[in-house]
Scaffold this motif. Structure first.
Motif, PDB file in Angstrom:
ATOM      1  N   SER A 115       0.459  -1.468  -0.456  1.00 56.28           N
ATOM      2  CA  SER A 115       0.333   0.289   0.106  1.00 56.28           C
ATOM      3  C   SER A 115       0.732   1.448  -0.137  1.00 56.28           C
ATOM      4  O   SER A 115       0.287   2.339  -0.447  1.00 56.28           O
ATOM      5  CB  SER A 115      -0.712   0.382   1.050  1.00 56.28           C
ATOM      6  OG  SER A 115      -2.031  -0.792   0.648  1.00 56.28           O
ATOM      7  N   GLN A 116       2.206   1.160   0.792  1.00 54.47           N
ATOM      8  CA  GLN A 116       3.165   2.419   0.307  1.00 54.47           C
ATOM      9  C   GLN A 116       3.127   2.659  -1.319  1.00 54.47           C
ATOM     10  O   GLN A 116       3.491   3.769  -1.115  1.00 54.47           O
ATOM     11  CB  GLN A 116       4.156   2.418   1.207  1.00 54.47           C
ATOM     12  CG  GLN A 116       3.925   1.683   3.057  1.00 54.47           C
ATOM     13  CD  GLN A 116       5.256   2.100   3.641  1.00 54.47           C
ATOM     14  OE1 GLN A 116       6.459   2.227   3.484  1.00 54.47           O
ATOM     15  NE2 GLN A 116       4.932   1.800   4.760  1.00 54.47           N
ATOM     16  N   ARG A 117       3.694   1.602  -1.624  1.00 55.79           N
ATOM     17  CA  ARG A 117       3.598   1.310  -3.274  1.00 55.79           C
ATOM     18  C   ARG A 117       2.240   2.441  -4.101  1.00 55.79           C
ATOM     19  O   ARG A 117       2.765   2.533  -4.774  1.00 55.79           O
ATOM     20  CB  ARG A 117       4.096   0.382  -4.580  1.00 55.79           C
ATOM     21  CG  ARG A 117       4.731   0.419  -4.745  1.00 55.79           C
ATOM     22  CD  ARG A 117       5.233  -1.220  -5.343  1.00 55.79           C
ATOM     23  NE  ARG A 117       4.295  -2.211  -5.221  1.00 55.79           N
ATOM     24  CZ  ARG A 117       3.284  -2.360  -5.484  1.00 55.79           C
ATOM     25  NH1 ARG A 117       3.106  -2.104  -6.527  1.00 55.79           N
ATOM     26  NH2 ARG A 117       2.887  -3.659  -5.038  1.00 55.79           N
ATOM     27  N   ARG A 118       1.003   1.711  -3.457  1.00 54.97           N
ATOM     28  CA  ARG A 118      -0.120   1.931  -3.923  1.00 54.97           C
ATOM     29  C   ARG A 118       0.021   3.558  -3.776  1.00 54.97           C
ATOM     30  O   ARG A 118      -1.610   4.046  -4.129  1.00 54.97           O
ATOM     31  CB  ARG A 118      -0.987   1.260  -3.728  1.00 54.97           C
ATOM     32  CG  ARG A 118      -1.048  -0.183  -3.789  1.00 54.97           C
ATOM     33  CD  ARG A 118      -2.083  -0.772  -3.276  1.00 54.97           C
ATOM     34  NE  ARG A 118      -2.107  -2.812  -3.858  1.00 54.97           N
ATOM     35  CZ  ARG A 118      -2.354  -3.224  -2.646  1.00 54.97           C
ATOM     36  NH1 ARG A 118      -2.746  -2.588  -1.579  1.00 54.97           N
ATOM     37  NH2 ARG A 118      -2.399  -4.226  -3.164  1.00 54.97           N
ATOM     38  N   LEU A 119      -0.402   4.089  -2.536  1.00 54.67           N
ATOM     39  CA  LEU A 119      -0.570   5.602  -1.669  1.00 54.67           C
ATOM     40  C   LEU A 119       0.305   6.358  -2.956  1.00 54.67           C
ATOM     41  O   LEU A 119      -0.326   7.324  -3.814  1.00 54.67           O
ATOM     42  CB  LEU A 119       0.414   5.726  -0.748  1.00 54.67           C
ATOM     43  CG  LEU A 119       0.402   6.597  -0.379  1.00 54.67           C
ATOM     44  CD1 LEU A 119      -0.797   7.014   0.034  1.00 54.67           C
ATOM     45  CD2 LEU A 119       0.879   6.864   0.833  1.00 54.67           C
ATOM     46  N   ARG A 120       1.280   6.226  -3.601  1.00 55.19           N
ATOM     47  CA  ARG A 120       1.789   7.155  -5.190  1.00 55.19           C
ATOM     48  C   ARG A 120       1.656   6.645  -6.751  1.00 55.19           C
ATOM     49  O   ARG A 120       0.769   7.431  -7.334  1.00 55.19           O
ATOM     50  CB  ARG A 120       3.342   6.977  -4.827  1.00 55.19           C
ATOM     51  CG  ARG A 120       4.349   7.401  -4.436  1.00 55.19           C
ATOM     52  CD  ARG A 120       5.972   7.119  -4.460  1.00 55.19           C
ATOM     53  NE  ARG A 120       6.156   5.884  -4.526  1.00 55.19           N
ATOM     54  CZ  ARG A 120       6.434   5.066  -4.665  1.00 55.19           C
ATOM     55  NH1 ARG A 120       6.839   4.813  -5.956  1.00 55.19           N
ATOM     56  NH2 ARG A 120       7.200   3.360  -3.649  1.00 55.19           N
ATOM     57  N   ASP A 121       1.015   5.541  -6.400  1.00 56.46           N
ATOM     58  CA  ASP A 121       0.651   5.507  -7.949  1.00 56.46           C
ATOM     59  C   ASP A 121      -1.048   4.752  -7.828  1.00 56.46           C
ATOM     60  O   ASP A 121      -1.923   5.793  -9.156  1.00 56.46           O
ATOM     61  CB  ASP A 121       1.409   3.919  -8.202  1.00 56.46           C
ATOM     62  CG  ASP A 121       2.600   3.235  -8.161  1.00 56.46           C
ATOM     63  OD1 ASP A 121       2.893   4.411  -8.617  1.00 56.46           O
ATOM     64  OD2 ASP A 121       3.009   2.889  -7.862  1.00 56.46           O
ATOM     65  N   ASN A 122      -1.788   4.352  -7.358  1.00 60.72           N
ATOM     66  CA  ASN A 122      -3.282   4.429  -7.215  1.00 60.72           C
ATOM     67  C   ASN A 122      -3.999   4.289  -5.604  1.00 60.72           C
ATOM     68  O   ASN A 122      -4.628   3.057  -5.655  1.00 60.72           O
ATOM     69  CB  ASN A 122      -3.240   2.812  -7.883  1.00 60.72           C
ATOM     70  CG  ASN A 122      -4.948   2.746  -8.534  1.00 60.72           C
ATOM     71  OD1 ASN A 122      -5.583   3.667  -7.964  1.00 60.72           O
ATOM     72  ND2 ASN A 122      -5.311   2.339  -9.725  1.00 60.72           N
ATOM     73  N   PRO A 123      -4.139   5.198  -5.022  1.00 60.69           N
ATOM     74  CA  PRO A 123      -4.419   5.681  -3.824  1.00 60.69           C
ATOM     75  C   PRO A 123      -5.779   4.528  -3.391  1.00 60.69           C
ATOM     76  O   PRO A 123      -6.061   4.082  -2.494  1.00 60.69           O
ATOM     77  CB  PRO A 123      -4.305   7.032  -3.644  1.00 60.69           C
ATOM     78  CG  PRO A 123      -4.086   7.446  -4.459  1.00 60.69           C
ATOM     79  CD  PRO A 123      -4.019   6.770  -5.036  1.00 60.69           C
ATOM     80  N   MET A 124      -6.588   4.166  -4.538  1.00 61.66           N
ATOM     81  CA  MET A 124      -8.069   4.094  -4.072  1.00 61.66           C
ATOM     82  C   MET A 124      -7.640   2.351  -3.973  1.00 61.66           C
ATOM     83  O   MET A 124      -8.481   1.873  -3.426  1.00 61.66           O
ATOM     84  CB  MET A 124      -8.869   3.625  -5.637  1.00 61.66           C
ATOM     85  CG  MET A 124      -9.920   5.620  -5.093  1.00 61.66           C
ATOM     86  SD  MET A 124     -10.649   6.264  -7.151  1.00 61.66           S
ATOM     87  CE  MET A 124     -11.852   4.676  -6.312  1.00 61.66           C
ATOM     88  N   ARG A 125      -6.901   1.407  -4.130  1.00 59.06           N
ATOM     89  CA  ARG A 125      -7.018   0.419  -4.746  1.00 59.06           C
ATOM     90  C   ARG A 125      -6.443   0.239  -2.602  1.00 59.06           C
ATOM     91  O   ARG A 125      -6.117  -1.005  -2.191  1.00 59.06           O
ATOM     92  CB  ARG A 125      -5.443   0.253  -5.308  1.00 59.06           C
ATOM     93  CG  ARG A 125      -4.908  -1.131  -5.637  1.00 59.06           C
ATOM     94  CD  ARG A 125      -6.134  -1.862  -6.044  1.00 59.06           C
ATOM     95  NE  ARG A 125      -5.981  -1.599  -7.703  1.00 59.06           N
ATOM     96  CZ  ARG A 125      -4.699  -0.845  -8.884  1.00 59.06           C
ATOM     97  NH1 ARG A 125      -3.807  -1.252  -8.428  1.00 59.06           N
ATOM     98  NH2 ARG A 125      -5.301  -0.917 -10.021  1.00 59.06           N
TER      99      ARG A 125
END
Ligand code: HAM
Length: 442
Positions: free
Chosen positions: A196-206
């Motif tokens: 989710s740390q990675r997703r925060l940058r790329d796609n926070p909704m995920r």
């Protein structure tokens, strides 16, 4: 002895008895597709990797972790399809199908995802998949979701599923919501899971979709998309929800708006939905069917802007749902005819007779559209009594004894193995599909 070869982890053989049930489920799904105006089509099992990475999103779990990707000898990167939607949209564009809109397309077949196998989750699995391209109206969303409910209702024989529904809003709503989510999540970033740390940058909704307890704890107080919807998206969703939350027309147990339902693939916009089964048989993998609207995907993949909505259901999960339904006959009625030639028979005559009989049966079945499973086999060796016993043991419904005086006078003896009745029929009859249908009750 060398070690026995086993199927690869996450794959399994579908043996004849299971295949029959599998086939029945797919046939029901196909017949309902026809009822709702869908036409069947097929795309290749592998596609250029870009077909999936460009559509489902580089950061989605499927693309980043679960694809079976390899280089061909021509050094092109190809991927075994993890879903149908991207391949169908690729085919829609490459075959110039734009001019035939609106289109309702049904597909079925195997798919491949490198996931951790468990009950209801495999690395090779099957879906029945439905896409409706060219209709942007909220009525299309309602009809599509009712159709999904009807599919599950007709297979399970009762209302066993809950519909979870949410909206991701249009582009404008999503962009506002994304900013709000980033502002909310950033102070908690260090406590989020690594993914989710990675997703925060790329796609926070995920992150809202994450099953990790650390993420769940943080996202329970996160802002809700509902407060960021544009007027158009809000009105649209209310209209859809109201139409579906009408007990009189439901094929499902209940409807729940689920704000954390964001679906794992990048192409969705506005309506997204899932059906979860409320029966114990499915274990943790109780989402049987899922889908949503993907109005931006065709354009994103190089076609003209085309609204679309679709869903897919896992056949292995549908099988778990269907097994307690007495209304779905999972095995076809079958007729098994065993021909027993006596010693005095010329084998060429036996093949000729059998060929004619098979031909008449197949003509009758094709003409009548019957789904009966009919087998005609020859039992060559052994004493007559032993061969009759064997025929009984393997479940023959009829035997035909060929030879002796009867054959000389152009007749043969047909025995009904269930009632024990025998009848002499003229060989001529085997040339007539209608006569055959009457003799064997086809
Ligand atoms: P999905 O949610 O990835 O959506 O998969 C849909 C269904 O396929 C799941 O609900 C489940 O029943 C089944 N499924 C997925 N993965 C597995 C697995 N590893 N083993 C067994 N069954 C599985 C899609 O695939 C979208 N393409 C659906 C769609 C169509 N959206 C728009 N059009």
């Amino acid at each position: 002895m060398s070690p026995k070869l086993q199927p690869v982890r996450g794959t399994h053989d579908i043996l004849p008895e299971e295949f029959e049930r599998f086939h029945t489920v797919v046939t029901c799904a196909r017949e309902l597709a026809t009822l709702y105006g869908f036409k069947e089509m097929a795309t290749p099992i592998f596609e250029s990797t870009e077909v999936f990475s460009r559509s489902m999103g580089e950061t989605s779990d499927v693309v980043s972790k679960e694809m079976f990707t390899f280089q061909t000898k021509g050094e092109e990167s190809v991927t075994l399809r993890p879903e149908f939607t991207a391949g169908i949209v690729r085919a829609f564009i490459s075959n110039g199908m734009q001019q035939h809109l609106p289109l309702k397309l049904f597909s079925t077949g195997p798919l491949f995802r490198y996931e951790r196998p468990q009950k209801g989750r495999q690395r090779q699995f099957h879906q029945v998949n439905y896409e409706w391209l060219g209709d942007a109206s909220p009525e299309a969303d309602v009809e599509m979701i009712l159709f999904a409910g009807h599919l599950l209702f007709s297979l399970s024989g009762q209302k066993t599923c809950t519909l979870l529904i949410n909206t991701l809003g249009d582009k404008e709503s999503r962009s506002k919501y994304r900013d709000a989510l980033i502002s909310f999540l950033t102070p908690h970033a260090a406590n989020l899971s690594e993914d989710s740390q990675r997703r925060l940058r790329d796609n926070p909704m995920r992150i809202l979709d994450s099953k990790d307890p650390r993420d769940k704890e943080i996202t329970k107080d996160a802002p809700r998309i509902t407060n960021y919807l544009s007027d158009a998206s809000k009105t649209r969703f209310e209209k859809i929800h109201t139409a579906l939350d009408n007990k009189d027309m439901l094929f499902f147990q209940d409807v729940r708006v689920e704000p954390s339902l964001v679906r794992g693939l990048d192409y969705y916009s506005d309506t997204v939905f899932e059906f979860v089964a409320n029966t114990g048989d499915l274990g943790a993998q109780n989402t049987v069917l899922a889908g949503g609207r993907y109005d931006g995907l065709v354009e994103q993949m190089g076609g003209k802007p085309t609204p679309a909505i679709g869903f897919a259901a896992g056949v292995e999960r549908l099988l778990l749902l269907v097994q307690n339904n007495p209304k779905v006959n999972l095995t076809r009625r079958s007729v098994r005819i065993i021909i027993i030639p006596l010693e005095d028979m010329d084998y060429v005559e036996v093949h000729y007779f059998t060929g004619q009989l098979r031909n008449s049966i197949s003509e009758h079945l094709t003409r009548s559209g019957s789904r009966l499973a009919v087998a005609v086999e020859i039992s060559w060796q052994g004493k007559l009594g032993k061969r009759m016993e064997k025929a009984d043991k393997v479940g023959a419904t009829h035997t035909i004894i060929l030879g002796g005086e009867e054959f000389k006078s152009r007749t043969c003896v047909v025995k009904n193995m269930q009632t024990g009745e025998q009848e002499e029929i003229e060989l001529e009859n085997i040339f007539h599909p209608q006569a055959i249908a009457a003799i064997f009750k086809l």
